[in-house]
Design a protein around this motif. Sequence first.
Motif, mmCIF file in Angstrom:
data_model
loop_
_atom_site.group_PDB
_atom_site.id
_atom_site.type_symbol
_atom_site.label_atom_id
_atom_site.label_comp_id
_atom_site.label_asym_id
_atom_site.label_seq_id
_atom_site.Cartn_x
_atom_site.Cartn_y
_atom_site.Cartn_z
ATOM 1 N N ARG A 1 0.811 -1.213 0.000
ATOM 2 C CA ARG A 1 0.000 0.000 0.000
ATOM 3 C C ARG A 1 0.847 1.268 0.000
ATOM 4 N NH1 ARG A 1 -5.216 -0.470 3.901
ATOM 5 N NH2 ARG A 1 -3.678 -0.641 5.603
ATOM 6 N N GLY A 2 2.160 1.111 -0.051
ATOM 7 C CA GLY A 2 3.015 2.292 -0.078
ATOM 8 C C GLY A 2 3.193 2.959 1.269
ATOM 9 N N GLU A 3 2.756 2.287 2.335
ATOM 10 C CA GLU A 3 2.918 2.889 3.661
ATOM 11 C C GLU A 3 4.319 2.637 4.211
ATOM 12 O OE1 GLU A 3 -0.816 2.346 6.228
ATOM 13 O OE2 GLU A 3 -1.076 0.845 4.655
ATOM 14 N N PHE A 4 4.943 1.560 3.750
ATOM 15 C CA PHE A 4 6.319 1.255 4.141
ATOM 16 C C PHE A 4 7.201 1.281 2.895
ATOM 17 C CE2 PHE A 4 4.390 -1.747 7.530
ATOM 18 C CZ PHE A 4 4.167 -0.680 8.391
ATOM 19 N N ARG A 5 8.474 1.596 3.093
ATOM 20 C CA ARG A 5 9.401 1.418 1.983
ATOM 21 C C ARG A 5 9.611 -0.088 1.790
ATOM 22 N NH1 ARG A 5 14.905 0.511 3.613
ATOM 23 N NH2 ARG A 5 14.976 0.418 5.888
ATOM 24 N N PRO A 6 10.124 -0.505 0.655
ATOM 25 C CA PRO A 6 10.254 -1.944 0.380
ATOM 26 C C PRO A 6 11.418 -2.577 1.136
ATOM 27 C CG PRO A 6 11.019 -0.661 -1.494
ATOM 28 C CD PRO A 6 10.453 0.318 -0.525
ATOM 29 N N VAL A 7 11.176 -2.967 2.375
ATOM 30 C CA VAL A 7 12.217 -3.619 3.187
ATOM 31 C C VAL A 7 12.222 -5.121 2.905
ATOM 32 C CG1 VAL A 7 12.159 -1.976 5.086
ATOM 33 C CG2 VAL A 7 10.540 -3.871 5.052
ATOM 34 N N PRO A 8 13.341 -5.779 3.206
ATOM 35 C CA PRO A 8 13.352 -7.245 3.140
ATOM 36 C C PRO A 8 12.513 -7.801 4.292
ATOM 37 C CG PRO A 8 15.448 -6.437 3.958
ATOM 38 C CD PRO A 8 14.655 -5.232 3.544
ATOM 39 N N VAL A 9 11.432 -8.471 3.954
ATOM 40 C CA VAL A 9 10.425 -8.786 4.969
ATOM 41 C C VAL A 9 10.934 -9.742 6.049
ATOM 42 C CG1 VAL A 9 8.187 -9.878 5.361
ATOM 43 C CG2 VAL A 9 8.484 -8.278 3.469
ATOM 44 N N ALA A 10 11.507 -10.864 5.625
ATOM 45 C CA ALA A 10 11.909 -11.874 6.610
ATOM 46 C C ALA A 10 12.871 -11.296 7.646
ATOM 47 C CB ALA A 10 12.557 -13.066 5.914
ATOM 48 N N ALA A 11 13.857 -10.530 7.165
ATOM 49 C CA ALA A 11 14.821 -9.937 8.089
ATOM 50 C C ALA A 11 14.143 -8.916 8.995
ATOM 51 C CB ALA A 11 15.959 -9.276 7.310
ATOM 52 N N THR A 12 13.247 -8.118 8.410
ATOM 53 C CA THR A 12 12.629 -7.053 9.191
ATOM 54 C C THR A 12 11.721 -7.596 10.294
ATOM 55 O OG1 THR A 12 12.749 -5.634 7.254
ATOM 56 C CG2 THR A 12 11.292 -4.933 9.026
ATOM 57 N N VAL A 13 11.088 -8.721 10.026
ATOM 58 C CA VAL A 13 10.278 -9.338 11.076
ATOM 59 C C VAL A 13 11.129 -9.578 12.320
ATOM 60 C CG1 VAL A 13 9.117 -11.469 11.759
ATOM 61 C CG2 VAL A 13 8.566 -10.398 9.577
ATOM 62 N N ARG A 14 12.322 -10.059 12.108
ATOM 63 C CA ARG A 14 13.197 -10.308 13.255
ATOM 64 C C ARG A 14 13.580 -9.014 13.964
ATOM 65 N NH1 ARG A 14 16.255 -15.515 12.555
ATOM 66 N NH2 ARG A 14 15.012 -16.679 11.059
ATOM 67 N N LEU A 15 13.838 -7.977 13.185
ATOM 68 C CA LEU A 15 14.191 -6.701 13.810
ATOM 69 C C LEU A 15 13.041 -6.177 14.646
ATOM 70 C CD1 LEU A 15 15.996 -4.845 10.884
ATOM 71 C CD2 LEU A 15 16.919 -6.456 12.558
ATOM 72 N N VAL A 16 11.822 -6.433 14.171
ATOM 73 C CA VAL A 16 10.652 -5.929 14.884
ATOM 74 C C VAL A 16 10.447 -6.659 16.205
ATOM 75 C CG1 VAL A 16 8.127 -5.857 14.813
ATOM 76 C CG2 VAL A 16 9.453 -5.074 12.840
ATOM 77 N N ILE A 17 10.648 -7.945 16.183
ATOM 78 C CA ILE A 17 10.334 -8.739 17.374
ATOM 79 C C ILE A 17 11.491 -8.806 18.360
ATOM 80 C CG2 ILE A 17 11.088 -11.054 16.659
ATOM 81 C CD1 ILE A 17 7.691 -10.095 18.228
ATOM 82 N N ALA A 18 12.722 -8.614 17.878
ATOM 83 C CA ALA A 18 13.892 -8.832 18.732
ATOM 84 C C ALA A 18 13.881 -8.027 20.037
ATOM 85 C CB ALA A 18 15.176 -8.557 17.943
ATOM 86 N N PRO A 19 13.600 -6.721 19.978
ATOM 87 C CA PRO A 19 13.653 -5.975 21.240
ATOM 88 C C PRO A 19 12.618 -6.447 22.252
ATOM 89 C CG PRO A 19 13.764 -4.480 19.371
ATOM 90 C CD PRO A 19 13.391 -5.829 18.821
ATOM 91 N N VAL A 20 11.477 -6.880 21.759
ATOM 92 C CA VAL A 20 10.445 -7.364 22.676
ATOM 93 C C VAL A 20 10.905 -8.655 23.355
ATOM 94 C CG1 VAL A 20 8.066 -8.115 22.885
ATOM 95 C CG2 VAL A 20 8.673 -6.326 21.243
ATOM 96 N N LEU A 21 11.485 -9.535 22.571
ATOM 97 C CA LEU A 21 11.996 -10.773 23.154
ATOM 98 C C LEU A 21 13.105 -10.498 24.158
ATOM 99 C CD1 LEU A 21 12.035 -13.131 20.052
ATOM 100 C CD2 LEU A 21 10.466 -13.140 21.989
ATOM 101 N N LEU A 22 13.960 -9.556 23.805
ATOM 102 C CA LEU A 22 15.041 -9.233 24.732
ATOM 103 C C LEU A 22 14.478 -8.748 26.064
ATOM 104 C CD1 LEU A 22 18.026 -8.942 25.344
ATOM 105 C CD2 LEU A 22 17.977 -6.666 24.334
ATOM 106 N N MET A 23 13.440 -7.931 26.005
ATOM 107 C CA MET A 23 12.816 -7.474 27.248
ATOM 108 C C MET A 23 12.266 -8.636 28.055
ATOM 109 S SD MET A 23 10.776 -3.912 26.848
ATOM 110 C CE MET A 23 9.587 -4.593 25.720
ATOM 111 N N ALA A 24 11.588 -9.537 27.377
ATOM 112 C CA ALA A 24 11.001 -10.676 28.082
ATOM 113 C C ALA A 24 12.074 -11.529 28.734
ATOM 114 C CB ALA A 24 10.177 -11.521 27.105
#
Lengths: 238, 238
Positions: B160-183
């Motif tokens: 939808r053009g709301e995000f720039r075209p990032v590599p999805v699989a890698a970005t998923v990890r970047l998104v979740i990593a800080p939350v996991l680290l907190m847990a």
Amino acid sequence: MSVPKDEGQGNGAAPRWRRRKDARPDEIVEAALEVFARRGFAAARLEDVAARAGISKGTLYLYFPNKEELFKAAVRTAIVPGIAAGERLAADPATPSLEVLRSIVGGIAARMMTSPAGVIPKLMIAEAGNFPELARFYFDEVIRRGFALLSSVLEHGIARGEFRPVPVAATVRLVIAPVLLMAVWRTSFEAVEGKPQDVDGIVAAHLDAMGRSLAPDGAERRPASGGAARTRAGGDPP
Amino acid sequence: MSVPKDEGQGNGAAPRWRRRKDARPDEIVEAALEVFARRGFAAARLEDVAARAGISKGTLYLYFPNKEELFKAAVRTAIVPGIAAGERLAADPATPSLEVLRSIVGGIAARMMTSPAGVIPKLMIAEAGNFPELARFYFDEVIRRGFALLSSVLEHGIARGEFRPVPVAATVRLVIAPVLLMAVWRTSFEAVEGKPQDVDGIVAAHLDAMGRSLAPDGAERRPASGGAARTRAGGDPP
DNA sequence: TGTTAATAACTGACTGGTCAGTTATAAAAG
DNA sequence: CTTTTATAACTGACCAGTCAGTTATTAACA
């Protein structure tokens, strides 16, 4: 009582063992690191460590007073050089802060994914709850130093106007989290998933994201990394 | 041999136990989650689980065939509702992708830091190596679903053009990593450090960084979150 | 140079404790 | 009085740490 049976090496030469006081500790530590890596602290069997080091369990206790001290020795051997390398990178005031950050993150990632040290974070996460003394040891000797290093790089970058004014403590965690996740994934789920994780892709995406989110608000887009300040860093695989 | 001693409750009323076939499983699972949380899978003692559930160890085996199945039941109870909530959030096509992402990340973070479910990631990281079957179970029932959820949000946003075209699989990890680290930090090092981590600060910094690094290249800076599309999300503590 | 005594390095069987899972027995329910 | 639900004692396996005894090496002496 009973006959002292003298059979054994009777004929040939090869003694059953040799005295090697000096070489032992390092060999034991190396063996321990492998076994701890594979099984964790609690589940590691000292008999396995001994076997891998080519000695008996009793001998192990001549060099280390107990399992915990052996573990500490293994962690020190595996981790401390890495932190020192990071501190050396950060010490050069000529390198732009973003480059320093990239080198450190890349260097840690490279270490985590290749050397035996990569299993340590998973190991500490796993055992910290059940072995508080080990947790404190790791916190004092590794985490505190690592956080201090990254904090200083961020603060320096903010002070020089290379980074926007982010909250430092929180940002340190954001910077390190993806690398830790990769290290943990490697030892916990890579085998289950069946395919190796795309380390380079993840690191690249992370460095890219870091650059964008740390950029000062007015800044124009700056090229990914150029060839400018590429000092000796982690590793550059072909 | 020897006399069958019949002493015991002889006189009074209070029966030694009562029949509670239906209520047991949930009580056991809840007790198990607490014990697994505190000690990990391998170190958890089923006798403790039984005691906490107010039964004997033998009774436990009337409801669960072994430790592993009990653990699976506990994980399912703790985790599955959370993923379902995320999937519901993502299903609304009217919400901007960044808002969806923020709600999901915020929701997971809130769960991780308050409910007993927050210990599960640490637990799985710790035991995956030694219990491959548990690792596979967790990978299939939790990780795959969670990754699929985040991937779809990212892909949708890019389309939808709301995000720039990032590599999805890698970005998923970047998104979740800080939350996991907190847990993970919560269960492993918070006690050692002595002070609680600044959850809100870290989450805020992460959401901010995400917004910046996902923004399409030409976009002007967009306000942090507004009051627009704030649907029911994780939790809003005072 | 060969022999012997002294000792440091090393071994592996053993102890003491823990815990998952089993089973003989018995109380409650129907 | 039969079936279901529960108990608690038991078994078998595992392992950190110990220790009495064994072997390689070295030093002293002949």
